[in-house]
Design a protein around this motif. Structure first.
Motif, PDB file in Angstrom:
ATOM      1  N   GLY A  98       0.802  -1.222   0.000  1.00 22.61           N
ATOM      2  CA  GLY A  98       0.000   0.000   0.000  1.00 22.61           C
ATOM      3  C   GLY A  98       0.833   1.269   0.000  1.00 22.61           C
ATOM      4  N   ASP A  99       0.159   2.381  -0.256  1.00 26.68           N
ATOM      5  CA  ASP A  99       0.780   3.706  -0.193  1.00 26.68           C
ATOM      6  C   ASP A  99       1.006   4.109   1.263  1.00 26.68           C
ATOM      7  OD1 ASP A  99       0.386   4.048  -3.047  1.00 26.68           O
ATOM      8  OD2 ASP A  99      -1.723   4.466  -2.581  1.00 26.68           O
ATOM      9  N   TRP A 100       0.137   3.626   2.133  1.00 24.94           N
ATOM     10  CA  TRP A 100       0.183   3.891   3.571  1.00 24.94           C
ATOM     11  C   TRP A 100       0.130   2.569   4.295  1.00 24.94           C
ATOM     12  CZ3 TRP A 100       0.220   8.667   6.161  1.00 24.94           C
ATOM     13  CH2 TRP A 100       0.186   9.786   5.330  1.00 24.94           C
ATOM     14  N   ILE A 101       0.713   2.534   5.498  1.00 30.79           N
ATOM     15  CA  ILE A 101       0.672   1.343   6.338  1.00 30.79           C
ATOM     16  C   ILE A 101       0.069   1.738   7.673  1.00 30.79           C
ATOM     17  CG2 ILE A 101       2.007  -0.476   7.469  1.00 30.79           C
ATOM     18  CD1 ILE A 101       4.039  -0.200   5.160  1.00 30.79           C
ATOM     19  N   ALA A 102      -0.934   0.969   8.069  1.00 32.58           N
ATOM     20  CA  ALA A 102      -1.592   1.166   9.357  1.00 32.58           C
ATOM     21  C   ALA A 102      -1.309  -0.055  10.210  1.00 32.58           C
ATOM     22  CB  ALA A 102      -3.095   1.350   9.164  1.00 32.58           C
ATOM     23  N   PHE A 103      -1.144   0.159  11.489  1.00 33.24           N
ATOM     24  CA  PHE A 103      -0.829  -0.927  12.412  1.00 33.24           C
ATOM     25  C   PHE A 103      -1.998  -1.147  13.364  1.00 33.24           C
ATOM     26  CE2 PHE A 103       3.101   1.122  11.137  1.00 33.24           C
ATOM     27  CZ  PHE A 103       3.825   0.042  10.657  1.00 33.24           C
ATOM     28  N   LEU A 104      -2.306  -2.419  13.609  1.00 29.98           N
ATOM     29  CA  LEU A 104      -3.373  -2.779  14.529  1.00 29.98           C
ATOM     30  C   LEU A 104      -2.934  -3.990  15.330  1.00 29.98           C
ATOM     31  CD1 LEU A 104      -6.268  -2.539  15.644  1.00 29.98           C
ATOM     32  CD2 LEU A 104      -7.010  -3.980  13.723  1.00 29.98           C
ATOM     33  N   ASP A 105      -2.749  -3.818  16.632  1.00 23.91           N
ATOM     34  CA  ASP A 105      -2.417  -4.955  17.492  1.00 23.91           C
ATOM     35  C   ASP A 105      -3.627  -5.872  17.594  1.00 23.91           C
ATOM     36  OD1 ASP A 105       0.061  -3.834  17.832  1.00 23.91           O
ATOM     37  OD2 ASP A 105      -0.354  -3.043  19.830  1.00 23.91           O
ATOM     38  N   ASP A 106      -3.379  -7.154  17.768  1.00 27.75           N
ATOM     39  CA  ASP A 106      -4.478  -8.124  17.757  1.00 27.75           C
ATOM     40  C   ASP A 106      -5.419  -8.012  18.950  1.00 27.75           C
ATOM     41  OD1 ASP A 106      -2.865  -9.251  19.729  1.00 27.75           O
ATOM     42  OD2 ASP A 106      -2.778 -11.231  18.809  1.00 27.75           O
ATOM     43  N   VAL A 175       1.228   5.427   8.542  1.00 29.06           N
ATOM     44  CA  VAL A 175       2.490   5.999   8.093  1.00 29.06           C
ATOM     45  C   VAL A 175       2.607   5.810   6.583  1.00 29.06           C
ATOM     46  CG1 VAL A 175       4.998   5.946   8.382  1.00 29.06           C
ATOM     47  CG2 VAL A 175       3.517   5.302  10.291  1.00 29.06           C
ATOM     48  N   ARG A 176       3.056   6.850   5.898  1.00 32.73           N
ATOM     49  CA  ARG A 176       3.292   6.721   4.465  1.00 32.73           C
ATOM     50  C   ARG A 176       4.365   5.659   4.246  1.00 32.73           C
ATOM     51  NH1 ARG A 176       4.424  12.189   2.939  1.00 32.73           N
ATOM     52  NH2 ARG A 176       6.521  11.483   2.486  1.00 32.73           N
ATOM     53  N   ALA A 177       4.109   4.733   3.352  1.00 32.77           N
ATOM     54  CA  ALA A 177       5.001   3.590   3.140  1.00 32.77           C
ATOM     55  C   ALA A 177       6.401   4.005   2.711  1.00 32.77           C
ATOM     56  CB  ALA A 177       4.395   2.636   2.118  1.00 32.77           C
ATOM     57  N   ASP A 178       6.518   5.060   1.918  1.00 30.20           N
ATOM     58  CA  ASP A 178       7.852   5.462   1.465  1.00 30.20           C
ATOM     59  C   ASP A 178       8.718   5.948   2.617  1.00 30.20           C
ATOM     60  OD1 ASP A 178       6.260   7.824   1.631  1.00 30.20           O
ATOM     61  OD2 ASP A 178       7.580   8.870   0.238  1.00 30.20           O
ATOM     62  N   ILE A 179       8.101   6.448   3.676  1.00 28.80           N
ATOM     63  CA  ILE A 179       8.871   6.847   4.861  1.00 28.80           C
ATOM     64  C   ILE A 179       9.402   5.610   5.570  1.00 28.80           C
ATOM     65  CG2 ILE A 179       8.681   7.843   7.176  1.00 28.80           C
ATOM     66  CD1 ILE A 179       6.714   9.866   5.970  1.00 28.80           C
ATOM     67  N   LEU A 180       8.557   4.600   5.723  1.00 31.57           N
ATOM     68  CA  LEU A 180       9.006   3.362   6.374  1.00 31.57           C
ATOM     69  C   LEU A 180      10.065   2.655   5.535  1.00 31.57           C
ATOM     70  CD1 LEU A 180       5.645   1.998   7.752  1.00 31.57           C
ATOM     71  CD2 LEU A 180       7.583   2.865   9.072  1.00 31.57           C
ATOM     72  N   GLY A 181      10.000   2.810   4.235  1.00 34.93           N
ATOM     73  CA  GLY A 181      10.975   2.191   3.348  1.00 34.93           C
ATOM     74  C   GLY A 181      12.365   2.754   3.526  1.00 34.93           C
ATOM     75  N   ARG A 182      12.454   3.969   4.066  1.00 34.72           N
ATOM     76  CA  ARG A 182      13.750   4.610   4.295  1.00 34.72           C
ATOM     77  C   ARG A 182      14.372   4.215   5.616  1.00 34.72           C
ATOM     78  NH1 ARG A 182      12.332  10.708   3.386  1.00 34.72           N
ATOM     79  NH2 ARG A 182      10.200  10.025   3.147  1.00 34.72           N
TER      80      ARG A 182
END
Length: 184
Positions: A98-106, A175-182
């Protein structure tokens, strides 16, 4: 990418609709909670492009449920040997498209408009990370406590973060995925 001055909110909503969001859900050994967490993603007003359940040294029950949810709802399942949430999130980030990544704990659930509202804010302000507040609740649904404490007014956010967490927990950020990619 940023919002043009005077851009109508309807255009922002169109951009939100086109934005692909990957949701990463680490799971270890709470199958009933995992089912609820995934259910809260499936009910979002802004549908996720993909839901990635990362099995982190997961129990057989949790593994079976994750694969069942994948068969019926098109989820991705990634298994890792490490039994920690950081490794699970990192594996989910690597699997995300995705363009953005969202996190969700179980063990968490989202309100129905969480992703839509966060993306609207992110696109309106042209930022790479958006977080939100949360509430604590009991199994019967009663509110057990409020979320974040207010940041001390005399401190900058950077100063306040040295003292305590005023940003939120693992299930609050997109978080925008390109930021996490860095970030390696």
């Amino acid at each position: 990418r940023s919002r043009a001055r005077g851009e109508p909110l309807s255009l922002v909503k169109e951009r939100v609709a086109r934005t692909r969001v990957s949701v990463v859900v680490p799971a270890h050994d709470r199958p009933a909670m995992l089912a609820e967490a995934i259910g809260s993603v499936l009910q979002q007003t802004k549908p996720a492009s993909e839901i990635i359940t990362v099995l982190s040294d997961a129990s057989p029950e949790c593994t079976a449920l994750a694969h069942d949810l994948a068969r019926h709802n098109g989820l991705k399942v990634v298994a890792i040997a490490e039994a920690n949430v950081a490794a699970a999130r990192n594996a989910g980030i690597k699997a995300a498209t995705g363009d953005w990544i969202a996190f969700l704990d179980d063990d968490d659930i989202w309100m129905r408009e969480k992703m839509e509202r966060q993306l609207q804010v992110a696109l309106l302000l042209d930022v790479g990370v958006v977080s939100c507040d949360f509430v604590l609740f009991k199994e019967d649904g009663d509110i057990a406590g409020s979320g974040l404490s207010a940041k001390p007014a005399q401190l900058s956010l950077a100063e306040a973060l040295m003292i305590a967490n005023y940003v939120s927990g693992g299930s609050a950020a997109i978080v925008r995925a390109d930021i996490l990619g860095r970030v390696d």
